[in-house]
Design an enzyme around this catalytic site. Structure first.
Site, PDB file in Angstrom:
ATOM      1  N   GLU A  57      -5.403  16.510 -12.571  1.00 38.57           N
ATOM      2  CA  GLU A  57      -5.851  16.817 -13.931  1.00 38.57           C
ATOM      3  C   GLU A  57      -7.364  17.033 -14.038  1.00 38.57           C
ATOM      4  O   GLU A  57      -8.043  16.456 -14.885  1.00 38.57           O
ATOM      5  CB  GLU A  57      -5.402  15.701 -14.885  1.00 38.57           C
ATOM      6  CG  GLU A  57      -5.361  16.175 -16.332  1.00 38.57           C
ATOM      7  CD  GLU A  57      -4.708  15.169 -17.269  1.00 38.57           C
ATOM      8  OE1 GLU A  57      -3.543  14.812 -17.029  1.00 38.57           O
ATOM      9  OE2 GLU A  57      -5.357  14.774 -18.226  1.00 38.57           O
TER      10      GLU A  57
ATOM     11  N   ASN B 234      -1.297  18.260 -22.097  1.00 43.01           N
ATOM     12  CA  ASN B 234      -1.637  17.327 -23.183  1.00 43.01           C
ATOM     13  C   ASN B 234      -1.605  18.006 -24.550  1.00 43.01           C
ATOM     14  O   ASN B 234      -2.047  17.419 -25.549  1.00 43.01           O
ATOM     15  CB  ASN B 234      -3.033  16.726 -22.947  1.00 43.01           C
ATOM     16  CG  ASN B 234      -3.051  15.855 -21.710  1.00 43.01           C
ATOM     17  OD1 ASN B 234      -2.041  15.244 -21.366  1.00 43.01           O
ATOM     18  ND2 ASN B 234      -4.181  15.823 -21.020  1.00 43.01           N
TER      19      ASN B 234
ATOM     20  N   ARG C  68      -4.173  21.073 -15.617  1.00 46.80           N
ATOM     21  CA  ARG C  68      -3.120  20.114 -15.996  1.00 46.80           C
ATOM     22  C   ARG C  68      -3.318  19.570 -17.418  1.00 46.80           C
ATOM     23  O   ARG C  68      -2.371  19.083 -18.034  1.00 46.80           O
ATOM     24  CB  ARG C  68      -3.044  18.967 -14.976  1.00 46.80           C
ATOM     25  CG  ARG C  68      -1.858  18.056 -15.228  1.00 46.80           C
ATOM     26  CD  ARG C  68      -1.538  17.138 -14.063  1.00 46.80           C
ATOM     27  NE  ARG C  68      -0.420  16.279 -14.388  1.00 46.80           N
ATOM     28  CZ  ARG C  68       0.244  15.537 -13.508  1.00 46.80           C
ATOM     29  NH1 ARG C  68      -0.115  15.545 -12.243  1.00 46.80           N
ATOM     30  NH2 ARG C  68       1.247  14.767 -13.898  1.00 46.80           N
TER      31      ARG C  68
ATOM     32  N   ARG D 110       0.812  -1.239   0.000  1.00 54.16           N
ATOM     33  CA  ARG D 110       0.000   0.000   0.000  1.00 54.16           C
ATOM     34  C   ARG D 110       0.835   1.275   0.000  1.00 54.16           C
ATOM     35  O   ARG D 110       0.352   2.345   0.359  1.00 54.16           O
ATOM     36  CB  ARG D 110      -0.980   0.026   1.177  1.00 54.16           C
ATOM     37  CG  ARG D 110      -1.986  -1.084   1.152  1.00 54.16           C
ATOM     38  CD  ARG D 110      -3.232  -0.697   1.924  1.00 54.16           C
ATOM     39  NE  ARG D 110      -4.197  -1.780   1.915  1.00 54.16           N
ATOM     40  CZ  ARG D 110      -4.295  -2.698   2.873  1.00 54.16           C
ATOM     41  NH1 ARG D 110      -3.498  -2.645   3.922  1.00 54.16           N
ATOM     42  NH2 ARG D 110      -5.193  -3.641   2.781  1.00 54.16           N
TER      43      ARG D 110
ATOM     44  N   HIS E   7      -1.017  16.067 -27.677  1.00 56.21           N
ATOM     45  CA  HIS E   7      -1.007  14.643 -27.329  1.00 56.21           C
ATOM     46  C   HIS E   7      -2.202  13.861 -27.883  1.00 56.21           C
ATOM     47  O   HIS E   7      -2.090  12.662 -28.090  1.00 56.21           O
ATOM     48  CB  HIS E   7      -0.946  14.455 -25.813  1.00 56.21           C
ATOM     49  CG  HIS E   7       0.433  14.661 -25.248  1.00 56.21           C
ATOM     50  ND1 HIS E   7       1.098  15.866 -25.338  1.00 56.21           N
ATOM     51  CD2 HIS E   7       1.291  13.811 -24.616  1.00 56.21           C
ATOM     52  CE1 HIS E   7       2.292  15.741 -24.755  1.00 56.21           C
ATOM     53  NE2 HIS E   7       2.425  14.512 -24.322  1.00 56.21           N
TER      54      HIS E   7
ATOM     55  N   GLU F   1       8.701  17.922 -25.566  1.00 59.47           N
ATOM     56  CA  GLU F   1       7.902  18.114 -24.348  1.00 59.47           C
ATOM     57  C   GLU F   1       8.302  19.422 -23.645  1.00 59.47           C
ATOM     58  O   GLU F   1       7.495  20.029 -22.968  1.00 59.47           O
ATOM     59  CB  GLU F   1       8.040  16.926 -23.387  1.00 59.47           C
ATOM     60  CG  GLU F   1       7.477  15.610 -23.928  1.00 59.47           C
ATOM     61  CD  GLU F   1       5.955  15.500 -23.914  1.00 59.47           C
ATOM     62  OE1 GLU F   1       5.256  16.479 -23.564  1.00 59.47           O
ATOM     63  OE2 GLU F   1       5.457  14.415 -24.282  1.00 59.47           O
TER      64      GLU F   1
ATOM     65  N   HIS G 178      -0.816  10.876 -29.667  1.00 60.81           N
ATOM     66  CA  HIS G 178      -0.949   9.480 -29.210  1.00 60.81           C
ATOM     67  C   HIS G 178      -1.524   8.606 -30.316  1.00 60.81           C
ATOM     68  O   HIS G 178      -1.114   7.453 -30.482  1.00 60.81           O
ATOM     69  CB  HIS G 178      -1.876   9.396 -27.996  1.00 60.81           C
ATOM     70  CG  HIS G 178      -1.159   9.612 -26.694  1.00 60.81           C
ATOM     71  ND1 HIS G 178      -1.811   9.996 -25.549  1.00 60.81           N
ATOM     72  CD2 HIS G 178       0.145   9.483 -26.353  1.00 60.81           C
ATOM     73  CE1 HIS G 178      -0.932  10.104 -24.564  1.00 60.81           C
ATOM     74  NE2 HIS G 178       0.265   9.801 -25.027  1.00 60.81           N
TER      75      HIS G 178
ATOM     76  N   HIS H 224       7.587   8.911 -29.105  1.00 60.55           N
ATOM     77  CA  HIS H 224       6.477   9.664 -28.507  1.00 60.55           C
ATOM     78  C   HIS H 224       6.604  11.172 -28.777  1.00 60.55           C
ATOM     79  O   HIS H 224       5.668  11.807 -29.265  1.00 60.55           O
ATOM     80  CB  HIS H 224       6.446   9.388 -26.999  1.00 60.55           C
ATOM     81  CG  HIS H 224       5.449  10.197 -26.259  1.00 60.55           C
ATOM     82  ND1 HIS H 224       4.097   9.953 -26.319  1.00 60.55           N
ATOM     83  CD2 HIS H 224       5.599  11.288 -25.447  1.00 60.55           C
ATOM     84  CE1 HIS H 224       3.459  10.851 -25.578  1.00 60.55           C
ATOM     85  NE2 HIS H 224       4.347  11.668 -25.036  1.00 60.55           N
TER      86      HIS H 224
ATOM     87  N   LYS I  95       2.302  11.096 -11.891  1.00 59.39           N
ATOM     88  CA  LYS I  95       1.536  10.140 -12.705  1.00 59.39           C
ATOM     89  C   LYS I  95       2.337   8.852 -12.802  1.00 59.39           C
ATOM     90  O   LYS I  95       3.492   8.874 -13.236  1.00 59.39           O
ATOM     91  CB  LYS I  95       1.294  10.689 -14.113  1.00 59.39           C
ATOM     92  CG  LYS I  95       0.144  11.677 -14.191  1.00 59.39           C
ATOM     93  CD  LYS I  95      -0.168  11.999 -15.648  1.00 59.39           C
ATOM     94  CE  LYS I  95      -1.347  12.942 -15.762  1.00 59.39           C
ATOM     95  NZ  LYS I  95      -1.584  13.360 -17.159  1.00 59.39           N
TER      96      LYS I  95
ATOM     97  N   LYS J 197       5.934  23.039 -15.283  1.00 58.38           N
ATOM     98  CA  LYS J 197       5.182  21.835 -14.879  1.00 58.38           C
ATOM     99  C   LYS J 197       4.873  21.885 -13.382  1.00 58.38           C
ATOM    100  O   LYS J 197       3.797  21.505 -12.941  1.00 58.38           O
ATOM    101  CB  LYS J 197       5.957  20.574 -15.238  1.00 58.38           C
ATOM    102  CG  LYS J 197       5.203  19.340 -14.805  1.00 58.38           C
ATOM    103  CD  LYS J 197       5.214  18.204 -15.737  1.00 58.38           C
ATOM    104  CE  LYS J 197       4.301  17.103 -15.209  1.00 58.38           C
ATOM    105  NZ  LYS J 197       4.427  15.864 -15.922  1.00 58.38           N
TER     106      LYS J 197
HETATM  107  N1  GLY Z   1       2.740  14.364 -19.058  1.00 58.37           N
HETATM  108  C1  GLY Z   1       1.561  15.047 -18.766  1.00 58.37           C
HETATM  109  C2  GLY Z   1       1.291  15.196 -17.315  1.00 58.37           C
HETATM  110  O1  GLY Z   1       2.140  14.920 -16.484  1.00 58.37           O
HETATM  111  O2  GLY Z   1       0.202  15.580 -16.968  1.00 58.37           O
END
Ligand code: GLY
Length: 335
Positions: free
Chosen positions: A223, A231, A227, A112, A234, A176, A238, A250, A134, A213
């Site tokens: 998000e 994207n 946030r 956990r 993206h 990025e 993607h 990517h 993430k 960021k």
């Molecule tokens: N790579 C996009 C984010 O971290 O939200």
């Protein structure tokens, strides 16, 4: 330079050339440490981290996105159980986004939650995936569908580790960073535009991207709104990445994706940057295939999608549109 990320929990990101050699004093390695790395990362990085631990274990996964799955997850967890890792021990990722995402997810789940440190060694993971919490694995052809938000305890970025990365990977990672500039910081975008010495400027570029960021994830960790700006490029990117069967990196796909969701002078400046860094500006995936892939994307909900649009470098608009309207953008029309 230390960047403090004020999420819950908060943590420091150290960006400094040569900092890998300081890992023993920056992370608490005075315990059992599972160093997760991949076969493409120079072995000495993981060996060095493990050598600084009270009891260091190295687990190597095959390089590439195909390793970011529940089989790898299970193998690592089984290894940790076999070697009696307790909740007081820790995991350190040494590698790119695949290592970081997998190690983070394992850390979120093992007993956990076990402490997690990240040492990103690719540009793309330094400027983006190493912060913000993430973590995920892919399943049944869907990217990042099983995962958790789980913040690292600290991140160490040593730009010297980029010396072993090939130019194509560096340039794809740079996308990025200019994503952050295109949407939120025209000075960062200009720095990348004007740079004649990428190696010399890379530390400032990494710091510039991380500062953006950081501000974004502090305001919207999960998000719910802001946030989504990360994207940019993206949604189409993607789809291109899957449709091109992973023949394009990517970052390369995200760069092409940005061209569909930007306009006028902003679009031309993005195109010039792609050209400057020998990044692709087109692809061969059919419109219908892109539409199908976008419908399966986890960012699409009830056939609606949040799209990030850039009309002027350094600013953006997030608009929720019917998926069908993506067709207009794919045809080069504006909304
Ligand atoms: N790579 C996009 C984010 O971290 O939200």
């Amino acid at each position: 330079m230390i960047i403090r990320v004020e999420t819950n929990p908060a943590y420091d990101v150290l960006v400094e050339r040569g900092s890998l050699s300081e890992v023993g004093s920056i992370f608490n390695l005075n315990r059992k440490v599972l160093v997760l790395t991949d076969s493409g990362v120079p072995a000495e990085y993981a060996q060095y981290v493990a050598s600084k631990a009270k009891e260091g274990h190295i687990f190597i996964i095959p390089q590439g996105e195909a390793s970011k799955n529940l089989d790898s997850f299970k193998s690592v967890i089984a290894y940790m159980l076999d070697h009696e890792f307790s909740r007081k021990d820790c995991v350190v990722a040494v590698g790119g986004g695949v290592c970081g995402d997998l190690a983070g997810f394992i850390s979120a789940c093992y007993m956990r939650g076990i402490e997690f440190y990240n040492i990103p060694t690719t540009l793309i993971s330094m400027v983006d995936s190493s912060i913000g919490g993430k973590t995920a694995v892919d399943l049944e052809g869907y990217k990042n569908v099983v995962g958790a938000f789980y913040q690292p305890s600290a991140v160490l970025i040593d730009p010297n580790t980029l010396k072993t990365l090939d130019e194509r990977q560096i340039h794809a990672g740079l996308v990025e960073a200019f994503k952050m500039g295109a949407t939120c910081d025209k000075d960062l975008f200009e720095l990348i535009e004007k740079s004649n010495d990428l190696e010399g400027d890379i530390e400032s570029i990494i710091i510039g991207a991380l500062n953006i960021k950081k501000r974004v994830v502090e305001q919207d960790t999960k998000e719910a709104g802001l946030r989504k700006v990360l994207n940019f490029g993206h949604t189409v990117g993607h789809a291109i990445e899957s449709g091109a069967n992973l023949t394009l990196l990517h970052g390369e796909c995200v760069g092409i994706g940005m061209l569909y969701v930007s306009k006028g002078d902003a679009k031309e400046r993005i195109r010039s940057l792609l050209k400057k860094y020998s990044l692709p500006q087109s692809h061969k995936v059919e419109e219908e295939a892109l539409m199908e892939l976008m419908a399966r994307d986890k960012k699409t909900s009830n056939r609606n999608v949040d799209v990030v649009l850039v009309e002027e470098i350094g600013s953006f608009e997030i608009r929720n549109i019917p998926l069908e309207d993506m067709r207009k953008l794919l045809k080069g029309e504006w909304l």
